[in-house]
Scaffold this active site. Structure first.
Site, mmCIF file in Angstrom:
data_model
loop_
_atom_site.group_PDB
_atom_site.id
_atom_site.type_symbol
_atom_site.label_atom_id
_atom_site.label_comp_id
_atom_site.label_asym_id
_atom_site.label_seq_id
_atom_site.Cartn_x
_atom_site.Cartn_y
_atom_site.Cartn_z
ATOM 1 N N ASP A 98 -3.136 109.095 58.323
ATOM 2 C CA ASP A 98 -4.387 108.902 58.143
ATOM 3 C C ASP A 98 -4.770 108.859 56.652
ATOM 4 O O ASP A 98 -4.877 109.761 56.009
ATOM 5 C CB ASP A 98 -5.182 110.090 58.762
ATOM 6 C CG ASP A 98 -6.792 110.076 58.916
ATOM 7 O OD1 ASP A 98 -7.146 109.250 57.938
ATOM 8 O OD2 ASP A 98 -7.351 110.814 59.728
ATOM 9 N N HIS A 99 -5.141 107.359 56.367
ATOM 10 C CA HIS A 99 -5.382 107.351 54.935
ATOM 11 C C HIS A 99 -6.600 107.675 54.322
ATOM 12 O O HIS A 99 -6.819 107.795 53.060
ATOM 13 C CB HIS A 99 -5.464 105.460 54.740
ATOM 14 C CG HIS A 99 -5.033 105.169 53.222
ATOM 15 N ND1 HIS A 99 -4.639 106.098 52.439
ATOM 16 C CD2 HIS A 99 -4.581 103.913 52.808
ATOM 17 C CE1 HIS A 99 -4.146 105.203 51.314
ATOM 18 N NE2 HIS A 99 -4.124 104.116 51.703
ATOM 19 N N ARG A 100 -7.443 108.397 55.105
ATOM 20 C CA ARG A 100 -8.516 109.215 54.537
ATOM 21 C C ARG A 100 -8.153 110.467 54.016
ATOM 22 O O ARG A 100 -8.720 111.005 53.115
ATOM 23 C CB ARG A 100 -9.649 109.525 55.729
ATOM 24 C CG ARG A 100 -10.090 108.278 56.423
ATOM 25 C CD ARG A 100 -11.014 108.769 57.687
ATOM 26 N NE ARG A 100 -10.248 109.474 58.507
ATOM 27 C CZ ARG A 100 -10.813 110.247 59.590
ATOM 28 N NH1 ARG A 100 -11.984 110.119 59.783
ATOM 29 N NH2 ARG A 100 -9.906 110.791 60.319
ATOM 30 N N PRO A 110 -7.948 105.631 59.846
ATOM 31 C CA PRO A 110 -7.201 104.313 59.301
ATOM 32 C C PRO A 110 -6.030 104.695 58.870
ATOM 33 O O PRO A 110 -5.540 105.527 58.247
ATOM 34 C CB PRO A 110 -8.135 104.070 58.053
ATOM 35 C CG PRO A 110 -8.663 105.446 57.514
ATOM 36 C CD PRO A 110 -8.957 106.080 58.724
#
Length: 528
Positions: free
Chosen positions: A499-501, A323
């Site tokens: 990468d928002h994870r 994401p």
């Protein structure tokens, strides 16, 4: 003995590859480890070496063809071992072994030569056409169906002359007639090496009737006078005495000297080298497109393969796996512009071109040391985040074949000029397609400089499995408010995708602030 050579896995887990260009032709003598073909892998063109010492017997894949790993692409007659005999008519065998005729002997030779030509075998055996890559390329250019061309070379191999004859005669019937047409009565001596039977290098035993583009025009005589030493020299150079231009005469016939042979051979070699370079450039260019007209209008079909397909699959994997969140900001870099202007001449004295990119790389490494989570990878299978304490910075380079990302290894351990040298070398190798696969692997963080083309902000797609990528906008003067007044300042817009994870927005913003501090005050990089 015939040795088959299968397309090897020139990458990691490669299943297929495209034959970009052949560096040899049938009849060429090759040594072990000599490059014989250029093959396109995921993002680079690599040379495939010969596994043996020998002679090229057959080429089984065309330039531009996608070939599965493990398929046989070329065969060799192994040097020093008995070769598998090639079927040929008795007349053709006699013609091949005939000594070059002079005077009255030419008539007898003509009969042998005509008999050999008339008995030429079809060019296709078992559904495959035996033809040199240059002949196949010429057939495509002249719109000739090469499967219908009767080959006059050994084993029915199709030569360029056969293709031209088919094109001039207008099709299948013309090709058959061309195969039966009388040929020159003059043959080369039988003990000449096979690789030198023909100046074209395709193994054909017929005298060359055409010259490379821009090369010397063959004389095409039926008889030539020459001393035995001159004939030996012609054999060594792989040229036909009857094609060597000369103004000298003896007893009313053309007379060729060693100087004539050397001049003709040198001119031919120069022209062939130019042809080969042109072919390589053509093969390295974008895939050929088919144009057609639809009810809505004209459309162009471009094959989706090679580097373009690799880029697409990588982007798709990244976008649908990680994401993306993008943080935008602008940094004032007046001091950076001044520092670079002062250091540029010093770098040039050492033979290094100093751009802004090495400063950006150094600033990124400094910021990553403070916020290492952006220098990481998510291992989904083990459900763990790998935070890397080494810094391999990938730099996207736009090439004619697509986007490539060479990697500056261990950037945190290198000084500014070393990074500059690495960046210049890697970018150059990416553009001329000489970069190796290993030079584009192992990145921990990437940069894309879309501002070099134009634009301010973007949403860069992360170079998966990395977790962050920095996009650079165009460096130019923009209005900036200082102490309540609008002034012109040199600025660089930045776009940081994460990468928002793995990375929170706060981490991205703090990293960006630190990066801007180093770019705005480049003297801080002296402490790194």
């Amino acid at each position: 003995m015939v040795r088959e050579f299968k397309l090897p896995d020139v990458g990691e887990g490669l299943t297929e590859a495209e034959i970009v260009d052949w560096l040899v032709e049938v009849g060429d003598t090759v040594s072990e480890d000599q490059p014989v073909a250029e093959v396109e892998t995921d993002k680079a063109v690599v040379e495939v070496p010969s596994p043996v010492n020998g002679t090229v017997r057959e080429i089984l894949a065309e330039a531009g063809e996608m070939v599965p790993v493990g398929d046989v692409i070329i065969t060799f007659d192994v040097e020093g071992e008995e070769s598998e005999p090639v079927e040929e008519s008795a007349d053709e065998s006699d013609a091949e072994s005939a000594v070059e005729p002079i005077g009255d002997e030419a008539d007898a030779g003509a009969e042998a030569g005509n008999g050999a030509t008339a008995e030429a075998e079809p060019s296709a055996r078992g559904g495959r056409v035996f033809a040199a890559p240059s002949a196949r390329r010429l057939a495509r250019e002249l719109d000739v169906d090469i499967t219908t061309v009767a080959g006059s070379g050994p084993g029915g191999r199709v030569s360029e002359a056969d293709v031209r004859a088919a094109a001039e005669s207008g099709g299948d019937e013309g090709a058959a007639e061309a195969a039966e047409a009388p040929k020159s009565a003059v043959k080369r001596v039988s003990d000449a090496p096979e690789s030198k039977l023909d100046s074209k290098g395709d193994g054909s035993a017929e005298p060359a009737t055409t010259a490379p583009a821009g090369g010397p025009e063959p004389a095409g005589r039926e008889q030539t006078l020459a001393a035995p030493a001159t004939r030996r020299l012609a054999e060594e150079e792989g040229v036909d005495l009857n094609d060597v231009p000369t103004d000298a005469e003896r007893d009313g016939q053309a007379f060729v000297t060693p100087e004539h042979v050397q001049q003709y051979a040198a001119a031919q070699q120069a022209a062939q080298a130019a042809d080969a370079q042109a072919v390589q450039q053509e093969a390295a260019s974008a895939p050929a497109a088919d144009t057609e007209t639809t009810p809505e209008g004209e459309v162009e079909r471009v094959p989706y393969r090679g580097i373009r397909r690799t880029i697409g699959k990588a982007m798709e994997n990244s976008k649908y796996t990680a994401p993306h969140v993008t943080h935008h900001d602008t940094v004032v870099v007046d001091d950076l512009v001044d520092v670079r202007a002062r250091l540029k001449p010093k770098a040039e004295e050492r033979g290094i071109k100093l751009t802004y990119m090495p400063f950006v790389v150094k600033a990124i490494v400094a910021a990553l040391k403070e916020y290492p989570v952006l220098n990481s990878q998510l291992n989904e299978d083990d459900e763990e985040i790998l935070v890397k304490h080494y810094h391999n910075i990938g730099i996207a380079v736009a090439t004619d074949a697509g986007l490539m990302v060479p990697v500056v290894k261990d950037a945190g351990q290198k000084d500014m000029l070393t990074i500059a040298s690495d960046v210049n070398e890697l970018a150059s190798k990416a553009r001329d397609r000489s970069i190796s696969r290993s030079e584009m692997q192992g990145g921990t963080f990437s940069i894309t400089n879309f501002g070099a083309i134009g634009g301010e902000y973007a949403t860069p797609i992360i170079n998966y499995p990395e977790t962050a990528i920095l996009g650079l906008g165009e460096l130019k003067q923009r209005p900036v408010v200082e102490d309540g007044e609008v002034v012109a300042r040199w600025t660089i817009p930045i776009s940081l995708s994460i990468d928002h994870r793995v990375i929170d927005g706060a981490d991205a913003a703090q990293f960006a602030n630190t990066l801007m501090e180093y770019l705005g005050n480049p003297e801080l990089l002296l402490l790194e």
